[in-house]
Design a protein around this motif. Structure first.
Motif, PDB file in Angstrom:
ATOM      1  N   HIS A 242       1.202  -5.715   3.690  1.00 56.82           N
ATOM      2  CA  HIS A 242       0.886  -5.039   2.439  1.00 56.82           C
ATOM      3  C   HIS A 242      -0.698  -4.898   1.890  1.00 56.82           C
ATOM      4  O   HIS A 242      -1.451  -4.402   2.566  1.00 56.82           O
TER       5      HIS A 242
ATOM      6  N   LEU B  50      -2.994  -4.795   5.289  1.00 52.79           N
ATOM      7  CA  LEU B  50      -3.124  -2.617   5.737  1.00 52.79           C
ATOM      8  C   LEU B  50      -4.086  -2.689   3.800  1.00 52.79           C
ATOM      9  O   LEU B  50      -4.937  -1.343   4.626  1.00 52.79           O
TER      10      LEU B  50
ATOM     11  N   ASN C  50      -8.430  -1.171   4.793  1.00 52.10           N
ATOM     12  CA  ASN C  50      -8.463   0.915   4.576  1.00 52.10           C
ATOM     13  C   ASN C  50      -8.571   0.758   3.873  1.00 52.10           C
ATOM     14  O   ASN C  50      -9.504   2.217   3.061  1.00 52.10           O
TER      15      ASN C  50
ATOM     16  N   LEU D 120      -3.805   6.192   1.230  1.00 52.27           N
ATOM     17  CA  LEU D 120      -2.689   5.610   2.030  1.00 52.27           C
ATOM     18  C   LEU D 120      -1.671   6.004   1.511  1.00 52.27           C
ATOM     19  O   LEU D 120      -1.283   5.491   1.113  1.00 52.27           O
TER      20      LEU D 120
ATOM     21  N   ILE E  10       2.584   5.359   4.708  1.00 50.02           N
ATOM     22  CA  ILE E  10       2.842   4.451   5.415  1.00 50.02           C
ATOM     23  C   ILE E  10       4.313   5.281   5.556  1.00 50.02           C
ATOM     24  O   ILE E  10       5.001   5.469   4.370  1.00 50.02           O
TER      25      ILE E  10
ATOM     26  N   LEU F 241       2.652  11.276   9.663  1.00 52.39           N
ATOM     27  CA  LEU F 241       3.590  10.223  10.197  1.00 52.39           C
ATOM     28  C   LEU F 241       4.851  10.877  11.627  1.00 52.39           C
ATOM     29  O   LEU F 241       4.594  10.495  12.771  1.00 52.39           O
TER      30      LEU F 241
ATOM     31  N   ALA G  44      -3.084  11.730  10.486  1.00 56.22           N
ATOM     32  CA  ALA G  44      -2.307   9.711  10.846  1.00 56.22           C
ATOM     33  C   ALA G  44      -2.744   9.274  12.461  1.00 56.22           C
ATOM     34  O   ALA G  44      -3.284  10.163  12.994  1.00 56.22           O
TER      35      ALA G  44
ATOM     36  N   GLY H 278      -3.531   2.458  12.220  1.00 56.41           N
ATOM     37  CA  GLY H 278      -4.631   1.368  11.895  1.00 56.41           C
ATOM     38  C   GLY H 278      -4.905   0.402  12.759  1.00 56.41           C
ATOM     39  O   GLY H 278      -4.742  -0.641  13.217  1.00 56.41           O
TER      40      GLY H 278
ATOM     41  N   GLN I  77      -0.549   4.855  10.350  1.00 54.37           N
ATOM     42  CA  GLN I  77      -0.874   4.868   9.071  1.00 54.37           C
ATOM     43  C   GLN I  77      -1.249   6.653   8.549  1.00 54.37           C
ATOM     44  O   GLN I  77      -1.647   6.999   9.880  1.00 54.37           O
TER      45      GLN I  77
END
Length: 254
Positions: free
Chosen positions: A73, A76, A80, A97, A99, A138, A198, A201, A207
């Motif tokens: 996490h 990520l 970004n 953002l 997921i 997604l 999407a 990433g 993502q």
């Protein structure tokens, strides 16, 4: 099938269920023999990746998975964050953002615009895949068969513009695959519109990044959101994406 593959199937099933599952239920969901599930569960339980529930038979994810989740996490978010900041400044709207979280999409980070949206979208909030642009973006990034598997048999209606016909939704996912963006015209929340794309990433995870705004500003700023997303995802077909955005806006808002 390797032990790791079996463990992955079981952990995925538990994550998607968001609750307890018995050995028989795990065998059904994973397609594994019950004996294989039992052996693998014992190994996972010994490392605290799964734990037994105390109130009734079944297993849930255990504390052993947290060390992986927390590290992933943080990676990520850090990978970004600058993109979200730039997008929010460029569009003067919220940038988010998201997921997959089992069979939902979850917001994991947000950069608010100066014209902040209060009480609409918060980090940690989950959205149905079929009724949000992040969810649709997604889904469209998956093979069509897998996308269909993640959809419930009956699509819940959240607003008057939620797409609840399965055939219509699948047709829209085909368009999203082609143009590279998904559009939400008050499909999850009345008064809120959004555009998302999407991509895989920087961390290698699938993502979605979205620009979210009040409906009253969408007609004037939807195109700016599209161009901001294209800066992050060059594979967006800008001309076709603009046509899709305009079509969705006319259908949803007139």
């Amino acid at each position: 099938m390797t032990t790791l593959s079996r463990a992955s199937l079981i952990l995925d099933a538990l994550a998607e269920s968001r609750g307890r599952l018995t050995l028989s239920e795990l065998a059904t969901r994973t397609g594994l023999p019950r004996s294989s599930v039992h052996r693998t569960i014992q190994d996972l339980e010994s490392e605290l990746y799964v734990v037994r529930t105390s109130d009734r038979p079944g297993y849930t994810l255990g504390p052993g998975v947290l060390k992986f989740g927390l590290a992933g996490h943080l990676q990520l978010l850090s990978a970004n964050r600058s993109k979200l900041v730039s997008l929010a400044r460029e569009t003067n709207e919220n940038a988010e953002l998201a997921i997959f979280n089992g069979r939902e999409a979850v917001i994991v980070d947000q950069v608010a615009s100066p014209e902040r949206l209060i009480g609409v979208t918060k980090v940690g909030r989950s959205f149905s895949l079929h009724a949000s642009c992040i969810g649709k973006a997604l889904l469209a990034s998956l093979p069509p068969v897998r996308a269909e598997e993640l959809l419930p048999d009956a699509l819940e209606r959240f607003t008057d513009t939620t797409v609840v016909d399965r055939g219509d939704l699948l047709a829209e996912l085909d368009v999203i695959r082609r143009v590279g963006i998904a559009v939400d015209i008050e499909e999850h929340d009345v008064g809120i519109c959004a555009v998302a794309t999407a991509m895989v990433g920087p961390t290698g995870a699938l993502q979605a990044i979205a620009v979210v705004m009040p409906t009253r500003r969408f007609a004037a700023k939807g195109a700016a959101a599209l161009w901001g997303l294209k800066d992050l995802n060059p594979s967006i077909d800008a001309t076709a994406a603009k046509a899709h955005l305009d079509e969705k806006r006319r259908a949803g808002l007139g």
